[in-house]
Write an enzyme that holds these catalytic residues in place. Sequence first.
Site, short mmCIF file in Angstrom:
data_model
loop_
_atom_site.label_atom_id
_atom_site.label_comp_id
_atom_site.label_asym_id
_atom_site.label_seq_id
_atom_site.Cartn_x
_atom_site.Cartn_y
_atom_site.Cartn_z
N ASN A 10 0.86 -1.18 0.00
CA ASN A 10 0.00 0.00 0.00
C ASN A 10 0.90 1.24 0.00
OD1 ASN A 10 -1.38 2.27 1.13
ND2 ASN A 10 -3.07 0.92 1.60
N ARG A 21 4.06 18.72 1.57
CA ARG A 21 4.73 19.90 1.06
C ARG A 21 4.15 20.42 -0.26
NH1 ARG A 21 9.82 21.52 2.80
NH2 ARG A 21 9.79 21.39 5.06
N HIS A 46 -5.47 3.59 -1.60
CA HIS A 46 -6.79 3.96 -1.09
C HIS A 46 -7.11 5.38 -1.54
CE1 HIS A 46 -9.51 4.22 2.77
NE2 HIS A 46 -10.15 4.58 1.67
N ARG A 48 -9.25 8.06 -0.93
CA ARG A 48 -10.23 8.47 0.08
C ARG A 48 -11.09 9.60 -0.45
NH1 ARG A 48 -8.81 6.58 5.51
NH2 ARG A 48 -10.51 7.93 6.18
N HIS A 53 -4.37 11.53 0.79
CA HIS A 53 -3.05 11.07 0.30
C HIS A 53 -3.13 10.80 -1.21
CE1 HIS A 53 -5.02 7.37 1.54
NE2 HIS A 53 -4.71 7.50 2.82
N THR A 104 -6.84 6.34 10.08
CA THR A 104 -6.70 5.31 9.06
C THR A 104 -7.97 4.47 9.11
OG1 THR A 104 -5.35 3.44 8.29
CG2 THR A 104 -5.45 3.79 10.66
N THR A 105 -8.08 3.47 8.24
CA THR A 105 -9.31 2.68 8.23
C THR A 105 -9.46 1.95 9.55
OG1 THR A 105 -8.75 2.30 5.92
CG2 THR A 105 -10.63 1.09 6.79
N GLU A 155 -10.96 -9.41 2.84
CA GLU A 155 -9.69 -9.06 3.48
C GLU A 155 -9.98 -8.90 4.97
OE1 GLU A 155 -7.56 -5.67 1.91
OE2 GLU A 155 -6.31 -5.55 3.72
N HIS A 198 -3.59 -4.63 7.70
CA HIS A 198 -3.69 -3.48 8.61
C HIS A 198 -2.77 -3.66 9.81
CE1 HIS A 198 -5.16 0.17 10.38
NE2 HIS A 198 -5.73 0.41 9.23
N GLY A 199 -1.85 -2.75 9.93
CA GLY A 199 -0.95 -2.74 11.09
C GLY A 199 0.11 -3.82 11.06
N GLY A 220 1.21 -1.50 4.22
CA GLY A 220 1.64 -0.17 3.80
C GLY A 220 2.53 0.55 4.78
N HIS A 221 1.96 0.98 5.88
CA HIS A 221 2.63 1.91 6.77
C HIS A 221 4.01 1.42 7.22
CE1 HIS A 221 3.21 4.10 10.66
NE2 HIS A 221 2.84 5.10 9.89
N1 PXP Z 1 -5.81 -3.05 3.99
C1 PXP Z 1 -6.75 -2.09 4.05
C2 PXP Z 1 -8.13 -2.41 3.59
C3 PXP Z 1 -6.44 -0.79 4.50
O1 PXP Z 1 -7.39 0.16 4.54
C4 PXP Z 1 -5.10 -0.51 4.87
C5 PXP Z 1 -4.73 0.87 5.31
O2 PXP Z 1 -5.00 1.77 4.31
C6 PXP Z 1 -4.17 -1.54 4.76
C7 PXP Z 1 -4.54 -2.81 4.35
C8 PXP Z 1 -2.73 -1.32 5.10
O3 PXP Z 1 -2.58 -1.04 6.44
P1 PXP Z 1 -1.16 -0.57 6.97
O4 PXP Z 1 -0.86 0.73 6.28
O5 PXP Z 1 -1.38 -0.43 8.43
O6 PXP Z 1 -0.18 -1.64 6.61
#
Ligand code: PXP
Length: 260
Positions: A10, A21, A46, A48, A53, A104-105, A155, A198-199, A220-221
């Site tokens: 992600n 910036r 994503h 939004r 972003h 975040t989601t 997911e 996620h996370g 992603g993060h």
């Molecule tokens: N999956 C979904 C559906 C999400 O909304 C997100 C965050 O945008 C992620 C995965 C990735 O999460 P993370 O950025 O915490 O890895």
Amino acid sequence: MTELVRLHINIDHVATLRNARGTSYPDPVVAAHLCIDAGACGITAHLREDRRHIIDSDIERIRASLPTQRLNLEMAATDEMLAIAMRVQPDVVTLVPERREERTTEGGLDVVGGGAKLAAYVKRLTASVPKVSLFIAADDAQIRAAAALHVAQIELHTGEYAHAVTAKESGAVAAELRKLLVGAELGRKLGLEVAAGHGLTCDNVPAIAAIEAITELNIGHAVISDALFVSLPTAVREMRDAISEGVRARHAATYAQGHP
Ligand code: PXP
């Protein structure tokens, strides 16, 4: 071995940094190519409603420059997003819940509560794009409701698991892992492909990758954060290695079951 689990990166937070910036760099499209070259199976972004972003032109440019790769567009179930998905034609659309004030989601989509309105939306979306995925909690009713909508994939939200790992609450970690394991198996049994995300980090991902029914991870993060220190290709490769570690544990468990 990693191929058993597709890794989608992600790239939202590359755009977060750019937008901080108002520059044209760092470019999420360049990041997408680096991730694919480093072994990611696909790119997740994503779009939004508040465009905090990723912006529309990012999605269009990623689609145009990665035509043969898997683009997973995360979006809310709105008419505006449906029109964009129909035009851009991502390979996968993942429906996520969205609230303006959230960082975040947070939490999964309420498929049960979405009722007939969500069902009608998913029907239109399914007819318009190759594959639909629903981002949901590892909850029995939500998983069954998702299967009833005939989507290809769910997911599972791993956020609670990740929080429990960070808080070092071993009881909660075990409970969340159990929920994810049971949910993933139910999804597979109902004929769904099962992704998760996620996370997730290099430290907490092996236990998730060890769940046999999971075939895709969206991360992603942590990868974008690690990239600040070790470069994006290295961060992707390290995540792939961590996933491989989990996949190896699947095989060890299968072997142990067969050889008491
Ligand atoms: N999956 C979904 C559906 C999400 O909304 C997100 C965050 O945008 C992620 C995965 C990735 O999460 P993370 O950025 O915490 O890895």
